[in-house]
Structures are given as structure tokens and as C-alpha cells.
Design an enzyme around this catalytic site. Structure first.
Site, PDB file in Angstrom:
ATOM      1  N   PHE A 108     -56.300   4.709  28.195  1.00 10.60           N
ATOM      2  CA  PHE A 108     -56.051   5.861  29.050  1.00 10.60           C
ATOM      3  C   PHE A 108     -57.043   6.987  28.770  1.00 10.60           C
ATOM      4  O   PHE A 108     -57.303   7.329  27.612  1.00 10.60           O
ATOM      5  CB  PHE A 108     -54.654   6.448  28.787  1.00 10.60           C
ATOM      6  CG  PHE A 108     -53.537   5.712  29.450  1.00 10.60           C
ATOM      7  CD1 PHE A 108     -53.388   5.725  30.828  1.00 10.60           C
ATOM      8  CD2 PHE A 108     -52.610   5.027  28.690  1.00 10.60           C
ATOM      9  CE1 PHE A 108     -52.340   5.061  31.438  1.00 10.60           C
ATOM     10  CE2 PHE A 108     -51.549   4.362  29.285  1.00 10.60           C
ATOM     11  CZ  PHE A 108     -51.413   4.376  30.661  1.00 10.60           C
ATOM     12  N   ASP A 109     -57.541   7.590  29.827  1.00  8.49           N
ATOM     13  CA  ASP A 109     -57.992   8.963  29.727  1.00  8.49           C
ATOM     14  C   ASP A 109     -56.728   9.819  29.664  1.00  8.49           C
ATOM     15  O   ASP A 109     -55.691   9.446  30.210  1.00  8.49           O
ATOM     16  CB  ASP A 109     -58.815   9.336  30.965  1.00  8.49           C
ATOM     17  CG  ASP A 109     -58.991  10.824  31.089  1.00  8.49           C
ATOM     18  OD1 ASP A 109     -59.505  11.432  30.137  1.00  8.49           O
ATOM     19  OD2 ASP A 109     -58.591  11.381  32.125  1.00  8.49           O
ATOM     20  N   CYS A 110     -56.803  10.962  29.001  1.00  9.93           N
ATOM     21  CA  CYS A 110     -55.620  11.810  28.898  1.00  9.93           C
ATOM     22  C   CYS A 110     -55.655  12.960  29.891  1.00  9.93           C
ATOM     23  O   CYS A 110     -54.803  13.072  30.767  1.00  9.93           O
ATOM     24  CB  CYS A 110     -55.482  12.356  27.471  1.00  9.93           C
ATOM     25  SG  CYS A 110     -54.016  13.407  27.273  1.00  9.93           S
TER      26      CYS A 110
END
Length: 281
Positions: free
Chosen positions: A14-16
Site C-alpha cells: 500500500f501507498d499510505c
């Protein structure tokens, strides 16, 4: 690939910020005191303000990938302030310095998208969840606690110092409710996305820790520029979370799709995974 292959993957990277946390609202809100000081920026739309900020941020990330993200945010605020300064809005250097430091510390206040927490709880049943984010350890602690729906126990969600493991494996922390099996920040990788060193480091660690190769890894992100495009170039499958109304990270949208699947929310992706699971049962 068929419509029933989301569940063939084993790990999600994931990108956050932009994907799980609403960084655009967080940044725009934290910029308001500065923008209101100058006649030109006071008239900016939300999109104009965000694009002006991200242009400065990207330049600083390229120039100094070793700078901690909270310090980089403060620096970006200062550069933006210098560019906006004029005789109509005089201010002391100390005033701008204090405001920049406050902006750098604003990550703790950035909100989480309303669908994120429930979606993460669904997805952690089917995948190892990994964070690869342009952030620093201290700043991410606050976001990590929110994503774990356990903000009352902030110390549990800080990286162990010193870290007894080679990598931050939060599920191994006593008392942790983290949905993540691995967390990597720019402070760990020494690179800001879209620099491929971050993704290459993540793939290497995922292979070592979980025995999963990149063919079974999904990159799930809102930013085409930071995540989907560079991971595609490395042969990693991407799922685009097309957060409606977003302005940042879409510089290359017109270049053609580099993603495998698209959802407007993470909640929609979680529903699709559950639907596949029920079909396969």
C-alpha cells in the site's frame, strides 16, 4: 487476467498518504494560515494550492532523499512561503519558521478515509499487508495508530528503538492491532517514491520475510506518479484506487493505463475480494 484473480495474489503493498489517509485534505487544511496571508494564494482553488505545494515537495525529494519527511514538509512550507512573500503581507523570519515547523508536524492530524479501516480488516484476512510510504518513523506512528483503530495506545505503533528486527514487523509487537505485516518508510529505504529503490527494497524484503515473489504482489495506490507507474515498470501488478476529486499524483493520467484494476475506494476493492472468495468457496 480474469475477473476472479484478485485472490491469486498474496501480498499487497500500500501507498499510505492519498490511498489510506486523506493527505490532500490534511495538507490543504494545514496550509490555510499561510495561503491566507498573501493576496495571490488567498484566491487559489484547492487544486491550485495542492499542485503548487506538490511541485515544491517533489523538487525537494529529488534533491535530498535523506531528509526526514516531517523536515521536508517544513522545508517545502518555507520555500512556498518565500515564493509568496510580498510587501502586502510582511512577516518576520521567525513567524514563517514557526509556521513551517507546525506544518511539518501536521501529519498527525491528517484524516483517514472513512472506508479505510474496515477495508483493511477485510483485506488482512486474505493478504500480507505492507506499507511503503514517503514518510518518517515518528510521523507515521500517529497514522499507524489511526489505521489500527487504536489511537489511544500510540506507543504500541511506533517503530521499536532500537529495532530488534531487521525490518519493522508490527504484528510481532505485543498489544498491536496493526493490520500490517511490514512497514517501510523513506527513512528505511533512503529513497522517496517514485525512485524505484524503495519498491525494489520492498520486493526484496517481501521475498525474504514471506517467501513471495513479485508475481504475487499487488501495488494498491491512488498516485499514478508515485506508485502505479514506477511499479508497473518493474513488472509489479497495480490496482489504482481512483479517489474521486483527487488532484495530486495524476500527472501521467493521460499517458494510458498502467494499472490492472481500478476502484474508486478501497472499500470497493475489499468488496470485490470478498465476492471472489465467496464464488471460489
Amino acid at each position: 487476467m480474469s475477473e476472479t484473480e484478485l485472490t491469486n495474489f498474496k501480498v499487497i503493498i500500500f501507498d499510505c498518504y492519498g490511498t489510506l489517509a486523506d493527505w490532500e485534505t490534511g495538507i490543504y487544511t494545514a496550509l490555510q494560515p499561510l495561503l491566507a496571508r498573501f493576496p495571490s494564494s488567498a484566491k487559489w482553488t484547492r487544486k491550485e494550492a495542492l499542485l503548487a505545494f506538490t511541485a515544491v515537495e517533489k523538487d525537494l525529494q529529488r534533491k535530498d532523499p535523506s531528509m526526514l519527511y516531517r523536515d521536508l514538509l517544513a522545508k517545502a512550507h518555507g520555500v512556498l512561503a518565500d515564493g509568496l512573500r510580498d510587501i502586502d503581507a510582511p512577516a518576520s523570519l521567525k513567524e514563517f519558521t514557526d509556521a513551517s515547523q507546525q506544518f511539518g508536524a501536521s501529519i498527525k492530524d491528517w484524516p483517514i478515509f472513512p472506508d479505510t479501516i474496515d477495508a483493511l480488516r477485510v483485506l488482512e484476512k486474505h493478504y500480507k499487508l505492507v506499507i511503503l510510504s514517503n514518510v518518517d518513523h515518528v510521523s507515521f506512528t500517529h497514522t499507524h495508530a489511526k489505521l489500527s483503530n487504536d489511537a489511544a495506545h500510540l506507543p504500541v505503533y511506533a517503530v521499536p528503538m532500537p529495532n530488534p528486527n531487521a525490518h519493522w514487523l508490527p504484528k510481532a509487537t505485543p498489544g498491536s492491532r496493526s493490520p500490517f505485516s511490514l512497514i517501510l518508510t523513506a527513512q528505511d529505504t533512503g529513497a522517496y517514491k517514485p525512485d524505484p529503490r524503495g519498491m525494489l527494497s520492498a520486493l526484496e524484503i517481501i521475498q525474504k520475510e514471506f517467501g513471495v515473489g513479485k508475481e504475487q504482489v499487488l501495488v494498491v495506490a491512488q498516485s499514478l506518479y508515485h506508485d502505479i507507474e514506477p511499479s508497473s515498470e518493474l513488472g509489479v501488478t497495480g490496482v489504482w484506487i481512483d479517489r474521486q476529486g483527487a488532484s495530486m499524483g495524476l500527472e501521467t493520467l493521460g499517458d494510458g493505463p498502467k494499472w490492472w484494476k481500478r476502484f474508486e475506494t478501497l472499500g470497493q476493492m475489499a468488496e470485490a475480494v470478498e465476492a471472489e472468495t465467496e464464488t471460489e468457496a
